[in-house]
Scaffold this active site. Structure first.
Site, PDB file in Angstrom:
ATOM      1  N   ALA A  30     -46.849  15.528  52.492  1.00 49.03           N
ATOM      2  CA  ALA A  30     -47.718  16.649  52.093  1.00 49.03           C
ATOM      3  C   ALA A  30     -48.254  16.364  50.689  1.00 49.03           C
ATOM      4  CB  ALA A  30     -46.979  17.980  52.165  1.00 49.03           C
ATOM      5  N   LEU A  31     -48.740  15.167  50.548  1.00 48.96           N
ATOM      6  CA  LEU A  31     -49.105  14.682  49.213  1.00 48.96           C
ATOM      7  C   LEU A  31     -50.323  15.429  48.659  1.00 48.96           C
ATOM      8  CD1 LEU A  31     -48.657  10.812  49.651  1.00 48.96           C
ATOM      9  CD2 LEU A  31     -46.938  12.554  49.115  1.00 48.96           C
ATOM     10  N   GLY A  34     -50.676  15.796  42.474  1.00 51.44           N
ATOM     11  CA  GLY A  34     -49.470  15.525  41.691  1.00 51.44           C
ATOM     12  C   GLY A  34     -48.808  14.232  42.158  1.00 51.44           C
ATOM     13  N   HIS A  35     -48.704  14.073  43.492  1.00 46.25           N
ATOM     14  CA  HIS A  35     -48.125  12.821  44.016  1.00 46.25           C
ATOM     15  C   HIS A  35     -49.049  11.639  43.716  1.00 46.25           C
ATOM     16  CE1 HIS A  35     -46.301  15.866  46.823  1.00 46.25           C
ATOM     17  NE2 HIS A  35     -45.220  15.181  46.498  1.00 46.25           N
ATOM     18  N   GLY A 148     -41.597  13.357  39.494  1.00 44.91           N
ATOM     19  CA  GLY A 148     -42.363  14.357  38.751  1.00 44.91           C
ATOM     20  C   GLY A 148     -41.440  15.220  37.906  1.00 44.91           C
ATOM     21  N   LYS A 150     -42.055  18.272  37.394  1.00 43.40           N
ATOM     22  CA  LYS A 150     -42.073  19.657  37.890  1.00 43.40           C
ATOM     23  C   LYS A 150     -40.684  20.037  38.418  1.00 43.40           C
ATOM     24  CE  LYS A 150     -44.018  21.152  41.756  1.00 43.40           C
ATOM     25  NZ  LYS A 150     -43.016  22.008  42.422  1.00 43.40           N
ATOM     26  N   ASP A 151     -40.064  19.109  39.139  1.00 46.87           N
ATOM     27  CA  ASP A 151     -38.686  19.334  39.592  1.00 46.87           C
ATOM     28  C   ASP A 151     -37.758  18.821  38.502  1.00 46.87           C
ATOM     29  OD1 ASP A 151     -39.323  20.443  42.093  1.00 46.87           O
ATOM     30  OD2 ASP A 151     -39.756  18.460  42.869  1.00 46.87           O
ATOM     31  N   GLN A 154     -34.122  18.288  39.348  1.00 47.82           N
ATOM     32  CA  GLN A 154     -33.965  17.107  40.209  1.00 47.82           C
ATOM     33  C   GLN A 154     -33.993  15.828  39.372  1.00 47.82           C
ATOM     34  OE1 GLN A 154     -35.747  16.382  44.263  1.00 47.82           O
ATOM     35  NE2 GLN A 154     -37.286  15.336  43.056  1.00 47.82           N
ATOM     36  N   ARG A 188     -45.851  23.448  48.431  1.00 45.68           N
ATOM     37  CA  ARG A 188     -45.569  24.804  48.923  1.00 45.68           C
ATOM     38  C   ARG A 188     -46.625  25.826  48.495  1.00 45.68           C
ATOM     39  NH1 ARG A 188     -39.789  22.951  48.226  1.00 45.68           N
ATOM     40  NH2 ARG A 188     -38.868  23.126  50.284  1.00 45.68           N
TER      41      ARG A 188
HETATM   42  O1  PAF Z   1     -38.948  15.570  45.290  1.00 49.89           O
HETATM   43  C1  PAF Z   1     -38.948  15.315  46.513  1.00 49.89           C
HETATM   44  O2  PAF Z   1     -40.004  15.244  47.159  1.00 49.89           O
HETATM   45  C2  PAF Z   1     -37.628  15.087  47.211  1.00 49.89           C
HETATM   46  O3  PAF Z   1     -36.644  15.931  46.739  1.00 49.89           O
HETATM   47  C3  PAF Z   1     -37.175  13.618  47.187  1.00 49.89           C
HETATM   48  C4  PAF Z   1     -36.875  13.146  45.772  1.00 49.89           C
HETATM   49  C5  PAF Z   1     -38.245  12.737  47.799  1.00 49.89           C
HETATM   50  C6  PAF Z   1     -35.882  13.462  47.997  1.00 49.89           C
HETATM   51  O4  PAF Z   1     -36.078  13.843  49.322  1.00 49.89           O
END
Ligand code: PAF
Length: 282
Positions: A30-31, A34-35, A148, A150-151, A154, A188
């Protein structure tokens, strides 16, 4: 550009494509722009003779039972076009059976950084992220990996993962790409109704207010969090605040005398969508 859903083929390709530098961009597809910025950054890090590998995998183990795994957008054709435009060399887009063989019995558990912020509302989420990222790091054997900011949680957890499990990979955090009105780009965002979409930029505006206050000398996290809450409540009445938290950017723990960088992170539900954003205070 090569595309495969097979671990065997990924390994075969990797064996003959040993550029001077291999850079990895893990995604769930779902790029969006940002991706694209992440892949673009990966291409720059790899240089023209290096290799850029992008994974596209909606990882089931990082979704809770009542989350949007089934509904998560899957747009492989469009995703591949974005990867091609940004100069990726190899796309690894496995099926769940390829990544998780039947009878699997081992997974990672993160015991500290995942307990607050998003992890508090999404128990097990970061264990799933750590598990899949470990598997992907093992498969891709990259020199560098791009994530990124943004997360933010993570990224902090993956930095800890790489440190604690001795991955020989350099991690790069890339700034959030935003819509013209400041809303952080997210796969999202497409869940938002028109009215919710109109209110959602209040998250960014509230974070900028907090940063302005910080620059003027306000360093009390409670005051900063209250400022943000009031702005969101006033300008985004459809939003339901999940958390607002000013923490140490590395440990994600409360700010202390050893804190070098503060990050303020927010999560707000708008109907089915849970939006996150953050700002570093410098
Ligand atoms: O950030 C994401 O899209 C996911 O959490 C990742 C790092 C690809 C792991 O599934």
């Amino acid at each position: 550009m090569n595309v495969t859903n097979s671990i065997r083929q990924l390994r075969a390709w990797s064996a003959v494509n040993k550029g001077p530098r291999r850079v990895f961009v893990p995604t769930m597809g779902a790029l969006h722009e940002g991706h694209a910025a992440l892949i673009h950054a990966a291409r720059e890090i790899a240089g023209q003779s290096g290799n850029v590998i992008v994974s596209i995998f909606v990882n089931p183990t990082q979704f809770g039972p009542n989350e949007d795994f089934e509904k998560y957008p899957r747009t492989l054709v469009e995703d591949l076009a974005i990867c091609r435009d940004q100069g990726a060399d190899m796309i690894f887009a496995p099926k769940a059976e390829e990544m998780y063989p039947p009878g699997r019995s081992i997974q990672l558990v993160e015991t500290s950084l995942s307990k607050a912020l998003c992890g508090a509302t999404r128990p097990g989420h970061f264990d799933g992220v750590c598990t899949i990222v470990t598997k992907l790091f093992n498969l891709v054997q990259a020199d560098d990996a791009v994530f990124g900011k943004k997360d933010y949680q993570q990224l902090a957890i993956i930095r800890r993962l790489a440190r604690d499990l001795d991955f020989n990979v350099t991690l790069h955090g890339i700034d959030t790409v935003r819509e013209g009105d400041g809303l952080a780009m997210s796969s999202r965002n497409r869940y938002l109704s028109g009215e919710e979409r109109a209110q959602a930029p209040a998250l960014r505006a509230a974070l900028v207010l907090a940063r302005d206050a910080w620059k003027k000398g306000e360093s009390d996290p409670d005051v900063l969090e209250k400022l943000i809450a009031e702005h969101i409540q006033q300008h985004a009445p459809l939003g339901q605040i999940d958390y607002i938290s000013a923490v140490d950017a590395e440990s994600l723990q409360p700010i202390s005398t050893t804190t070098q960088l503060v990050v303020v992170a927010v999560a707000v539900f708008f109907g089915k969508a849970r939006l996150i954003d953050n700002i570093e205070l410098k």
